[in-house]
Design an enzyme around this catalytic site. Structure first.
Site, PDB file in Angstrom:
ATOM      1  N   TYR B 286      47.672  33.832  37.404  1.00 21.56           N
ATOM      2  CA  TYR B 286      47.636  33.776  35.793  1.00 21.56           C
ATOM      3  C   TYR B 286      48.141  32.437  35.163  1.00 21.56           C
ATOM      4  CZ  TYR B 286      48.783  36.507  31.497  1.00 21.56           C
ATOM      5  OH  TYR B 286      48.590  36.953  30.098  1.00 21.56           O
ATOM      6  N   TYR B 336      40.975  33.998  27.708  1.00 22.20           N
ATOM      7  CA  TYR B 336      42.135  34.368  27.890  1.00 22.20           C
ATOM      8  C   TYR B 336      41.983  35.894  27.667  1.00 22.20           C
ATOM      9  CZ  TYR B 336      47.233  35.274  26.973  1.00 22.20           C
ATOM     10  OH  TYR B 336      48.662  35.570  27.244  1.00 22.20           O
TER      11      TYR B 336
END
Lengths: 135, 384
Positions: B286, B336
């Site tokens: 992440y 994103y």
């Protein structure tokens, strides 16, 4: 002072004593009468033991820079003329951390872990911000 | 940690269908168009009819009732998560758990985000990041998750001597990977001089240390390993997962970069999966901001605490390296999608669908997410 363009704290009943303290040039934190845990985050119950025994107490005003960043982007229009400006996390010697600004020193000379002491900035007639300067 | 008990359950879960919309600015119309498009593509990917879906887990975008109305379905299991990116690593294990217990048979996880069209900037007066306590610090000019990570990285530099060049290695590597991904939003590679020349947003972080803000949707369809056997694509097995939280005093960055939680989650996830770190062929990390990648590598034990800087400079995260990471370009360069596209990339890598960016022999891939909710998932080509 009415032309002050930066965000001002939204003061409510819970944290009014903190801002009243700042106006009187006194840094206040919450101390739990049951377990002794200190907090700078205004709550009604101690976040450590859960007791409703929190009391505002005067902090020493001494601490150190946990870390800091230097903003080059003005997310708030009122800060546009200040960029690059610093925001630091100051850890008070009583334990709690605060987001604040380091004053009286160029951004280039701020260091992680440097010792600081409280500095009161009377930004309006009603509001005093709690900042820090090298100790 | 009760989740560990599920490793003994014979109803393990597998990912059978994945899809994403195009990424970028308003590639579709509204968030329902994006999510419904990805949903139907994901059904087509696995060859299932929507009548097979008995669970819907929704993150970020659409109202669950309206989504299901538009999709024309009455699933029995519904869950919806708040907007933080950390929730991808929470939602997928929930689906696997629901399948393991028989709560649902086949679940569609639906993510949609139109943050770019909405002009979202993750800072300023509307910033409600984290616990909400951060609003108290607006008078000092403090705002944005990026600034919080900048301060974490400044402390990491102070504690361990980590450098801007080492951080830049992460951003440059992931952009190189994106250059091989036709679906990535940002595909132009850059070098260290260009990285160091990019403007500061919150020093020590530069523009190229920040994730993109893009519109898009991602859908994953997960079912039992038994059901997965005869679908259109080979199943990708969810071998293990783990979660831990760090909510106490989380208005402030953690003193340990979430290391304690990552150690717990890493051990749990590998124990459930029957794997070790050394078995992993790739990592999906992440990457909301580049420092998170360094913290994750240290916390999950891929390198010792404080040594991620020199470690990434050795090239381990690059395609051809020991642990190719974020082969799609990640949040920094692909889009994103708050973890979802990274999980889909893990599935596509294991299926061997990644063309120029394919990791040869990718059979085991670990997803890592460091945040106030630490999560990890291990995907495998083979069931345990």
């Amino acid at each position: 002072m009415s032309d002050y363009a930066k965000p001002l704290p939204k003061i409510d009943a819970l944290d009014a004593p903190y801002w009243e303290g700042a106006k009187a040039h006194e840094l206040r934190i919450l101390k739990c009468g049951n377990c002794g845990h200190c907090s700078a985050d205004p709550t009604r119950r101690c976040m450590s033991c859960g007791a409703q025994a929190l009391e505002w107490t005067k902090a020493s005003g001494r601490g150190k820079v946990w870390s800091y960043g230097v903003f080059h982007k003005a997310y708030f229009p009122g800060f546009a003329n200040d960029v690059p400006y610093n925001v630091a996390i100051v850890q008070l010697e009583e334990g709690p951390k605060l987001y604040s600004n380091i004053v009286a020193v160029p951004n280039e000379d701020i260091r992680v872990d440097m010792a600081v002491k409280v500095h009161f900035d009377d930004v309006t007639d009603d509001v005093t911000l709690v900042k820090f300067e090298p100790a | 940690m009760v989740l560990g008990n599920i490793s003994t359950n014979n109803r393990k879960a597998a990912v059978v269908g994945v899809a994403n919309s195009k990424f970028g600015k308003a590639p579709g119309n509204d968030v329902y168009d994006l999510t419904l498009s990805a949903f139907h593509d994901a059904l087509a990917d696995c060859g299932l009819d929507k009548s097979a879906i008995d669970g819907i887990i929704i993150h970020r975008a659409p109202d669950y009732q309206r989504f299901c109305e538009l999709a024309g379905m009455n699933p029995k299991l519904i869950a919806t998560y708040p907007s933080q990116g950390r929730m991808s690593g929470v939602a997928i294990p929930l689906a696997a758990t629901a399948i393991a217990t028989g709560m649902a048979e086949t679940i569609a996880l639906v993510y949609g985000n139109v943050g770019r069209t909405a002009g979202q900037i993750y800072g300023g007066e509307n910033d409600n990041y984290g616990s909400g306590g951060a609003g108290r610090w607006f008078p000092y000019g403090m705002t944005s998750p990026g600034a919080m990570h900048a301060m974490m990285f400044r402390r990491h530099m102070h504690q361990y001597g980590t450098t801007a060049e080492q951080l830049g290695e992460v951003a440059i590597t992931f952009r190189k990977h994106a250059s091989l991904n036709p679906g990535a939003v940002m595909r132009q590679p850059y070098d260290m001089d260009e990285y160091l020349g990019s403007r500061f947003i919150c020093d020590p972080l530069r523009l190229l240390d920040y994730c993109l803000i893009n519109d898009g949707a991602v859908v994953m369809i997960i079912t039992s390993a038994e059901r997965a056997k005869d679908l259109a694509k080979p199943p990708v097995h969810i071998r293990g997962y783990g979660e831990a939280t760090a909510f106490k005093e989380s208005t402030m960055p953690p003193d340990d970069y979430w290391f304690a939680q990552m150690e717990t989650v890493g051990q749990q996830t590998h124990a459930m999966a029957g794997t070790t770190r050394e078995d992993m062929n790739a990592l999906m990390i992440y990457d909301n901001f580049t420092p998170t990648v360094l913290f994750s590598l240290e916390g999950f034990g891929y390198c010792p605490h404080g040594e991620s800087g020199p470690w990434v400079q050795e090239g381990h995260l690059a395609l051809g390296g020991r642990y190719p990471a974020n082969t799609c370009g990640g949040h920094l360069s692909e889009s994103y999608m708050q973890g979802w596209a990274l999980n889909v990339e893990a599935v596509r890598q294991i299926r061997g669908e990644c063309d120029q960016r394919q990791v040869p022999g990718a059979g085991l891939i670990q997803f890592l997410s460091a945040a106030p909710i630490v999560t990890s998932i291990i995907y495998g080509a083979e069931p345990q």
